[in-house]
Design an enzyme around this catalytic site. Structure first.
Site, PDB file in Angstrom:
ATOM      1  N   CYS A  76       7.964  -0.504 -12.598  1.00  0.00           N
ATOM      2  CA  CYS A  76       6.528  -0.439 -12.887  1.00  0.00           C
ATOM      3  C   CYS A  76       6.163  -1.422 -13.998  1.00  0.00           C
ATOM      4  O   CYS A  76       6.702  -1.363 -15.107  1.00  0.00           O
ATOM      5  CB  CYS A  76       6.145   0.984 -13.291  1.00  0.00           C
ATOM      6  SG  CYS A  76       4.379   1.194 -13.617  1.00  0.00           S
TER       7      CYS A  76
ATOM      8  N   ARG B  59       2.533  -1.768  -3.999  1.00  0.00           N
ATOM      9  CA  ARG B  59       3.734  -1.449  -3.224  1.00  0.00           C
ATOM     10  C   ARG B  59       4.003   0.047  -3.097  1.00  0.00           C
ATOM     11  O   ARG B  59       5.015   0.445  -2.534  1.00  0.00           O
ATOM     12  CB  ARG B  59       4.942  -2.146  -3.871  1.00  0.00           C
ATOM     13  CG  ARG B  59       4.808  -3.667  -3.891  1.00  0.00           C
ATOM     14  CD  ARG B  59       5.789  -4.292  -4.852  1.00  0.00           C
ATOM     15  NE  ARG B  59       5.518  -3.892  -6.238  1.00  0.00           N
ATOM     16  CZ  ARG B  59       6.246  -4.274  -7.295  1.00  0.00           C
ATOM     17  NH1 ARG B  59       7.292  -5.051  -7.114  1.00  0.00           N
ATOM     18  NH2 ARG B  59       5.926  -3.884  -8.515  1.00  0.00           N
TER      19      ARG B  59
ATOM     20  N   CYS C 241       0.622   5.242  -9.164  1.00  0.00           N
ATOM     21  CA  CYS C 241       0.328   3.960  -9.809  1.00  0.00           C
ATOM     22  C   CYS C 241      -0.524   3.100  -8.866  1.00  0.00           C
ATOM     23  O   CYS C 241      -0.418   3.205  -7.642  1.00  0.00           O
ATOM     24  CB  CYS C 241       1.620   3.226 -10.150  1.00  0.00           C
ATOM     25  SG  CYS C 241       1.353   1.684 -11.064  1.00  0.00           S
TER      26      CYS C 241
ATOM     27  N   ASP D  49      -0.107   0.121  -8.316  1.00  0.00           N
ATOM     28  CA  ASP D  49       0.764  -0.905  -7.736  1.00  0.00           C
ATOM     29  C   ASP D  49       0.635  -0.942  -6.205  1.00  0.00           C
ATOM     30  O   ASP D  49       0.741   0.090  -5.541  1.00  0.00           O
ATOM     31  CB  ASP D  49       2.223  -0.604  -8.134  1.00  0.00           C
ATOM     32  CG  ASP D  49       3.147  -1.778  -7.858  1.00  0.00           C
ATOM     33  OD1 ASP D  49       3.237  -2.208  -6.688  1.00  0.00           O
ATOM     34  OD2 ASP D  49       3.781  -2.270  -8.807  1.00  0.00           O
TER      35      ASP D  49
ATOM     36  N   HIS E  47       6.977   4.962 -10.354  1.00  0.00           N
ATOM     37  CA  HIS E  47       7.887   4.127  -9.557  1.00  0.00           C
ATOM     38  C   HIS E  47       8.711   3.230 -10.465  1.00  0.00           C
ATOM     39  O   HIS E  47       8.224   2.759 -11.501  1.00  0.00           O
ATOM     40  CB  HIS E  47       7.102   3.292  -8.532  1.00  0.00           C
ATOM     41  CG  HIS E  47       6.232   2.241  -9.129  1.00  0.00           C
ATOM     42  ND1 HIS E  47       6.593   0.917  -9.201  1.00  0.00           N
ATOM     43  CD2 HIS E  47       5.021   2.316  -9.732  1.00  0.00           C
ATOM     44  CE1 HIS E  47       5.626   0.229  -9.798  1.00  0.00           C
ATOM     45  NE2 HIS E  47       4.662   1.052 -10.130  1.00  0.00           N
TER      46      HIS E  47
END
Ligand code: CO
Length: 213
Positions: free
Chosen positions: A102, A47, A43, A45, A99
């Site tokens: 999400c 993080r 992803c 993302d 994750h």
């Protein structure tokens, strides 16, 4: 100059210095080429950075990231990355890493309009729709979201297995597809223990008659 922007340039100088301090030939060796064993499809993302969460170094993981780690069979970007990783780099493992927490999964589960991205997230709505009975039996919305996160990873692995690129590789060598989910709140990866090694895992209509060559 904007301070938060400048911080990245300063950080890069420290990164370069510390790597050279540990190994004076670090960058010289990297500049010779790459031979990663893994392709990571994760992803976007911020993080979930592939190298950091797996404690690996530059040169070890070839990376493709998009919102909610999707493998869409008409995505030229994904297919180009996949072909390069499989055919030329000859990666041994492809990891689809979703994750928990999400935003893409959460957005796909709602009926709100978010914009252009809803057309991308439609792929996750299809995964939801395919698994409605299982998902709607889970009353806790967070747990249901977590399960959809896992089911989404499983579906993306199937999508990988259905590509001509992966199937052509399977005719001549081993290539393992793995599904993982990373926990942002724990820093730990859950291996869903689903490994695709060949076309027997997908329905016959998706299996190509690839000539061994
Ligand atoms: Co995400």
């Amino acid at each position: 100059m904007n301070e938060s922007y400048q911080r990245l340039i300063e950080g890069n100088k420290r990164f370069s210095m510390s790597k050279k301090f540990e190994d004076p030939l670090y960058f010289k060796k990297l500049s010779l080429g790459q031979k990663p064993d893994y392709l990571w499809i994760g992803c976007s993302d911020s993080r979930v950075p592939a190298n950091e969460v797996t404690n690996t170094e530059s040169g070890e993981i070839f990376v493709h990231r998009n919102i909610a780690n999707l493998v869409v069979h008409t995505d030229m970007n994904l297919l180009s990355v996949l072909e390069y990783a499989v055919k030329f780099l000859e990666v041994k493992h492809i990891i689809v890493c979703g994750h928990y927490g999400c935003g893409g999964i959460r957005a796909a589960m709602s009926n709100e309009l978010h914009g252009f991205v809803d057309n991308w997230l439609r792929n996750i709505k299809d995964v939801y729709n395919k698994n409605t009975v299982e998902l709607e039996a889970i009353s806790d919305i967070d747990k249901r979201t977590d399960r959809l996160t896992e089911l989404n990873v499983i579906e993306q692995l199937r999508n990988l297995a259905k590509t001509t690129i992966v199937q052509e590789a399977w005719k001549t060598r081993q290539l393992h597809l793995h599904g993982w989910v990373y926990g942002i709140n724990s820093g730990l990866i859950t291996d869903l223990s689903i490994i695709h090694d060949g076309t027997e895992d997908i329905e016959p209509i998706y299996r190509f008659n690839v000539i061994k060559g």
